[in-house]
Design a protein around this motif. Structure first.
Motif, PDB file in Angstrom:
ATOM      1  N   ILE A  10       2.680 -11.127  15.686  1.00 17.06           N
ATOM      2  CA  ILE A  10       1.473 -10.744  15.189  1.00 17.06           C
ATOM      3  C   ILE A  10       1.614  -9.289  14.467  1.00 17.06           C
ATOM      4  O   ILE A  10       1.163  -9.032  13.404  1.00 17.06           O
ATOM      5  CB  ILE A  10       0.144 -10.769  16.076  1.00 17.06           C
ATOM      6  N   PHE A  11       2.210  -8.410  15.355  1.00 14.46           N
ATOM      7  CA  PHE A  11       2.413  -6.859  14.883  1.00 14.46           C
ATOM      8  C   PHE A  11       3.251  -6.837  13.633  1.00 14.46           C
ATOM      9  O   PHE A  11       3.097  -6.400  12.879  1.00 14.46           O
ATOM     10  CB  PHE A  11       2.853  -6.043  16.059  1.00 14.46           C
ATOM     11  N   PHE A  12       4.453  -7.667  13.932  1.00 17.57           N
ATOM     12  CA  PHE A  12       5.574  -7.581  12.785  1.00 17.57           C
ATOM     13  C   PHE A  12       4.824  -8.514  11.430  1.00 17.57           C
ATOM     14  O   PHE A  12       4.970  -7.583  10.281  1.00 17.57           O
ATOM     15  CB  PHE A  12       6.740  -8.592  12.997  1.00 17.57           C
ATOM     16  N   LEU A  13       4.052  -9.196  11.512  1.00 19.23           N
ATOM     17  CA  LEU A  13       3.304  -9.819  10.470  1.00 19.23           C
ATOM     18  C   LEU A  13       2.430  -8.833   9.592  1.00 19.23           C
ATOM     19  O   LEU A  13       2.397  -8.658   8.608  1.00 19.23           O
ATOM     20  CB  LEU A  13       2.899 -11.195  10.699  1.00 19.23           C
ATOM     21  N   ASN A  14       1.511  -8.398  10.471  1.00 23.66           N
ATOM     22  CA  ASN A  14       0.531  -7.217   9.876  1.00 23.66           C
ATOM     23  C   ASN A  14       1.407  -6.448   9.428  1.00 23.66           C
ATOM     24  O   ASN A  14       1.095  -5.632   8.242  1.00 23.66           O
ATOM     25  CB  ASN A  14      -0.467  -6.762  10.827  1.00 23.66           C
ATOM     26  N   GLN A  15       2.304  -5.523  10.019  1.00 26.21           N
ATOM     27  CA  GLN A  15       3.060  -4.458   9.484  1.00 26.21           C
ATOM     28  C   GLN A  15       3.840  -5.042   8.136  1.00 26.21           C
ATOM     29  O   GLN A  15       3.719  -4.103   7.099  1.00 26.21           O
ATOM     30  CB  GLN A  15       3.994  -4.219  10.556  1.00 26.21           C
ATOM     31  N   SER A  16       4.484  -6.007   7.934  1.00 25.59           N
ATOM     32  CA  SER A  16       4.940  -6.423   6.926  1.00 25.59           C
ATOM     33  C   SER A  16       4.128  -6.722   5.634  1.00 25.59           C
ATOM     34  O   SER A  16       4.426  -6.318   4.644  1.00 25.59           O
ATOM     35  CB  SER A  16       5.940  -7.610   7.191  1.00 25.59           C
ATOM     36  N   VAL A  17       2.996  -7.267   5.976  1.00 29.88           N
ATOM     37  CA  VAL A  17       2.333  -7.999   4.938  1.00 29.88           C
ATOM     38  C   VAL A  17       1.528  -6.662   4.128  1.00 29.88           C
ATOM     39  O   VAL A  17       1.609  -6.374   3.058  1.00 29.88           O
ATOM     40  CB  VAL A  17       1.024  -9.013   5.554  1.00 29.88           C
ATOM     41  N   PHE A  18       0.920  -5.801   5.127  1.00 33.00           N
ATOM     42  CA  PHE A  18       0.036  -4.719   4.755  1.00 33.00           C
ATOM     43  C   PHE A  18       1.040  -3.666   4.146  1.00 33.00           C
ATOM     44  O   PHE A  18       0.689  -2.686   3.126  1.00 33.00           O
ATOM     45  CB  PHE A  18      -0.805  -3.980   5.910  1.00 33.00           C
ATOM     46  N   GLY A  19       2.149  -3.532   4.624  1.00 33.76           N
ATOM     47  CA  GLY A  19       3.132  -2.702   4.428  1.00 33.76           C
ATOM     48  C   GLY A  19       3.542  -2.969   2.985  1.00 33.76           C
ATOM     49  O   GLY A  19       3.912  -2.143   1.966  1.00 33.76           O
ATOM     50  N   PHE A  20       3.925  -4.279   2.692  1.00 30.13           N
ATOM     51  CA  PHE A  20       4.339  -4.693   1.434  1.00 30.13           C
ATOM     52  C   PHE A  20       3.427  -4.497   0.183  1.00 30.13           C
ATOM     53  O   PHE A  20       3.855  -4.180  -0.961  1.00 30.13           O
ATOM     54  CB  PHE A  20       4.824  -6.284   1.586  1.00 30.13           C
ATOM     55  N   LEU A  21       2.010  -5.058   0.749  1.00 30.79           N
ATOM     56  CA  LEU A  21       1.001  -4.999  -0.277  1.00 30.79           C
ATOM     57  C   LEU A  21       0.748  -3.500  -0.772  1.00 30.79           C
ATOM     58  O   LEU A  21       0.738  -3.021  -1.936  1.00 30.79           O
ATOM     59  CB  LEU A  21      -0.163  -5.503   0.160  1.00 30.79           C
ATOM     60  N   GLY A  22       0.757  -2.623   0.294  1.00 28.48           N
ATOM     61  CA  GLY A  22       0.379  -1.162  -0.053  1.00 28.48           C
ATOM     62  C   GLY A  22       1.817  -0.638  -1.076  1.00 28.48           C
ATOM     63  O   GLY A  22       1.328   0.134  -1.951  1.00 28.48           O
ATOM     64  N   ASN A  23       3.047  -0.886  -0.388  1.00 29.56           N
ATOM     65  CA  ASN A  23       3.766  -0.334  -1.330  1.00 29.56           C
ATOM     66  C   ASN A  23       4.098  -0.822  -2.906  1.00 29.56           C
ATOM     67  O   ASN A  23       4.478  -0.326  -3.768  1.00 29.56           O
ATOM     68  CB  ASN A  23       5.503  -0.563  -0.716  1.00 29.56           C
ATOM     69  N   SER A  24       3.673  -2.145  -2.725  1.00 30.26           N
ATOM     70  CA  SER A  24       3.715  -2.907  -4.007  1.00 30.26           C
ATOM     71  C   SER A  24       2.557  -2.284  -5.179  1.00 30.26           C
ATOM     72  O   SER A  24       2.888  -2.235  -6.244  1.00 30.26           O
ATOM     73  CB  SER A  24       3.469  -4.234  -3.991  1.00 30.26           C
ATOM     74  N   ILE A  25       1.558  -1.991  -4.431  1.00 31.08           N
ATOM     75  CA  ILE A  25       0.352  -1.248  -5.293  1.00 31.08           C
ATOM     76  C   ILE A  25       0.660   0.050  -5.882  1.00 31.08           C
ATOM     77  O   ILE A  25       0.719   0.161  -6.951  1.00 31.08           O
ATOM     78  CB  ILE A  25      -0.760  -1.121  -4.360  1.00 31.08           C
ATOM     79  N   MET A  26       1.512   0.958  -4.897  1.00 30.23           N
ATOM     80  CA  MET A  26       1.996   2.164  -5.498  1.00 30.23           C
ATOM     81  C   MET A  26       3.032   2.007  -6.412  1.00 30.23           C
ATOM     82  O   MET A  26       2.875   2.873  -7.571  1.00 30.23           O
ATOM     83  CB  MET A  26       2.291   3.158  -4.134  1.00 30.23           C
ATOM     84  N   PHE A  27       4.049   1.036  -6.287  1.00 31.26           N
ATOM     85  CA  PHE A  27       4.927   0.941  -7.105  1.00 31.26           C
ATOM     86  C   PHE A  27       4.570   0.344  -8.510  1.00 31.26           C
ATOM     87  O   PHE A  27       4.995   0.912  -9.543  1.00 31.26           O
ATOM     88  CB  PHE A  27       6.020  -0.137  -6.422  1.00 31.26           C
ATOM     89  N   ALA A  28       3.462  -0.483  -8.531  1.00 31.56           N
ATOM     90  CA  ALA A  28       2.792  -0.983  -9.680  1.00 31.56           C
ATOM     91  C   ALA A  28       2.040   0.278 -10.557  1.00 31.56           C
ATOM     92  O   ALA A  28       2.417   0.375 -11.981  1.00 31.56           O
ATOM     93  CB  ALA A  28       1.905  -2.182  -9.416  1.00 31.56           C
ATOM     94  N   VAL A  29       1.368   1.272  -9.601  1.00 32.25           N
ATOM     95  CA  VAL A  29       1.012   2.223 -10.466  1.00 32.25           C
ATOM     96  C   VAL A  29       1.724   3.213 -10.985  1.00 32.25           C
ATOM     97  O   VAL A  29       1.418   3.748 -12.127  1.00 32.25           O
ATOM     98  CB  VAL A  29       0.048   3.171  -9.265  1.00 32.25           C
ATOM     99  N   TYR A  30       3.000   3.704 -10.452  1.00 29.52           N
ATOM    100  CA  TYR A  30       3.821   4.408 -10.841  1.00 29.52           C
ATOM    101  C   TYR A  30       4.561   3.941 -12.145  1.00 29.52           C
ATOM    102  O   TYR A  30       4.673   4.539 -13.130  1.00 29.52           O
ATOM    103  CB  TYR A  30       4.887   5.012  -9.753  1.00 29.52           C
ATOM    104  N   MET A  31       4.918   2.385 -12.040  1.00 33.63           N
ATOM    105  CA  MET A  31       5.511   1.861 -13.168  1.00 33.63           C
ATOM    106  C   MET A  31       4.615   2.034 -14.416  1.00 33.63           C
ATOM    107  O   MET A  31       5.098   2.082 -15.335  1.00 33.63           O
ATOM    108  CB  MET A  31       6.011   0.275 -12.676  1.00 33.63           C
ATOM    109  N   SER A  32       3.411   1.671 -14.167  1.00 34.20           N
ATOM    110  CA  SER A  32       2.318   1.520 -15.193  1.00 34.20           C
ATOM    111  C   SER A  32       2.192   2.986 -15.906  1.00 34.20           C
ATOM    112  O   SER A  32       2.172   2.887 -17.218  1.00 34.20           O
ATOM    113  CB  SER A  32       0.858   1.145 -14.659  1.00 34.20           C
ATOM    114  N   ILE A  33       2.443   4.036 -14.940  1.00 34.77           N
ATOM    115  CA  ILE A  33       2.356   5.484 -15.762  1.00 34.77           C
ATOM    116  C   ILE A  33       3.584   5.506 -16.581  1.00 34.77           C
ATOM    117  O   ILE A  33       3.515   6.047 -17.943  1.00 34.77           O
ATOM    118  CB  ILE A  33       2.394   6.400 -14.800  1.00 34.77           C
ATOM    119  N   PHE A  34       4.556   4.907 -16.022  1.00 32.10           N
ATOM    120  CA  PHE A  34       5.909   5.037 -16.917  1.00 32.10           C
ATOM    121  C   PHE A  34       5.887   4.457 -18.207  1.00 32.10           C
ATOM    122  O   PHE A  34       6.513   4.859 -19.207  1.00 32.10           O
ATOM    123  CB  PHE A  34       7.032   4.863 -16.135  1.00 32.10           C
ATOM    124  N   ILE A  35       5.252   3.275 -18.184  1.00 36.71           N
ATOM    125  CA  ILE A  35       5.281   2.300 -19.188  1.00 36.71           C
ATOM    126  C   ILE A  35       4.137   2.723 -20.248  1.00 36.71           C
ATOM    127  O   ILE A  35       4.136   2.689 -21.584  1.00 36.71           O
ATOM    128  CB  ILE A  35       5.287   1.025 -18.927  1.00 36.71           C
TER     129      ILE A  35
END
Length: 300
Positions: A10-35
């Motif tokens: 349960i811990f690994f699942l929550n850590q992976s899902v929320f961590g992946f979503l959070g990093n993906s959001i930030m990655f998308a934000v920075y990429m949108s700025i570049f583009i």
């Protein structure tokens, strides 16, 4: 399946899902700025993009497989898969350490006073970002290349006590003491160098912020002080990131050393070590989002 395995799953699942979503959001934000808004991009945006990418890979290559194993799925990797997964995971973790250090160093140079000896590097600092990335990739890929030949997948076989065992893979000594010692020395030197450099940059930023605060208090004698500048707020966010990294790094190092030198391997201690190694990549985007670093950069 043991109850402790289910809890860790349960811990690994929550850590992976929320961590992946959070990093993906930030990655998308920075990429949108570049583009879409290249005129608004900041040098630190490129560093943070690289950091979020390394965090995503780290979480995917360790958190997801560990979740699957914790929930009872066995034999999910063959030798090639185990070698590839462990190699990519270690390289991405190394990139995370190096990139966090670069972020703190870059910000320390950025906020350095014009009278400081570091002020002369301000105009050249941006040109060093991409070469630094290249150096980080080469360094970490070379350090961990040994893992490609030493890792094997666990296939319900009897494993001797001479090997290091995790729930996914086990490491077989190659019999060459020089290679093993060189590998350990290289990792130790890399970690100490970047962690100490990161700590120095953080200490320097704290001193600069303290002096700036004293100057503001001296100039504005009223009880209502002006809001801190965007650069200062960005600096405080980076300091929080570095503090978060340092805490989890040293705690995980202590747990890992206990695991390596233990007479009997403790599966729960191994799970704790894996969970701690994923805490910084998972919490990093939360720190950035909660402190609104992106908006701080765009102000002024």
């Amino acid at each position: 399946m043991q109850e402790s395995d289910f809890v860790f799953g349960i811990f690994f699942l929550n850590q992976s899902v929320f961590g992946f979503l959070g990093n993906s959001i930030m990655f998308a934000v920075y990429m949108s700025i570049f583009i879409s808004q290249p005129q608004k991009k900041k040098p630190t945006d490129l560093i943070l993009t690289h950091l979020t990418m390394a965090n995503i890979v780290t979480l995917l290559t360790r958190g997801i497989p560990e979740t699957m194993v914790a929930f009872g799925m066995r034999d999910i990797l063959n030798d090639v898969g185990c070698q590839s997964l462990m190699y990519i995971n270690r390289v991405s973790r190394g990139l995370s350490i190096c990139t966090t250090c670069l972020l703190s160093m870059f910000q320390a140079v950025t906020i350095s006073p014009s009278t400081s000896r570091w002020a002369q590097f301000k105009t050249r600092a941006s040109n060093c970002i991409v070469p630094s990335f290249l150096f980080f990739w080469i360094l970490n890929m070379l350090i961990y290349i040994r893992l490609i030949t030493c890792n094997r997948a666990i296939r319900n076989i009897n494993i001797s006590e001479e090997v290091y065992v995790s729930k996914l893979c086990y490491t077989v000594p190659d019999g060459n003491v020089i290679h093993s010692v060189t590998f350990l020395i290289a990792i130790t030197i890399r970690d100490l160098f970047f962690v100490l450099l990161m700590s120095w940059a953080s200490g320097y930023m704290v001193i600069v912020l303290y002096r700036h605060r004293r100057q503001v208090q001296h100039i504005h004698s009223t009880s209502h002080f002006p809001k801190s500048s965007a650069e200062n707020r960005a600096t405080k966010t980076i300091l929080l990131l570095v503090t978060c990294f340092a805490c989890f790094y040293w705690i995980n190092t202590f747990v890992t050393l206990n695991l390596v030198f233990a007479v009997e391997k403790d599966p729960q201690l191994e799970s704790i070590s894996v969970f701690l190694s994923g805490c910084y990549p998972a919490l990093c985007p939360l720190v950035l989002i909660s402190n609104d670093l992106h908006m701080c950069h765009r102000e002024g």
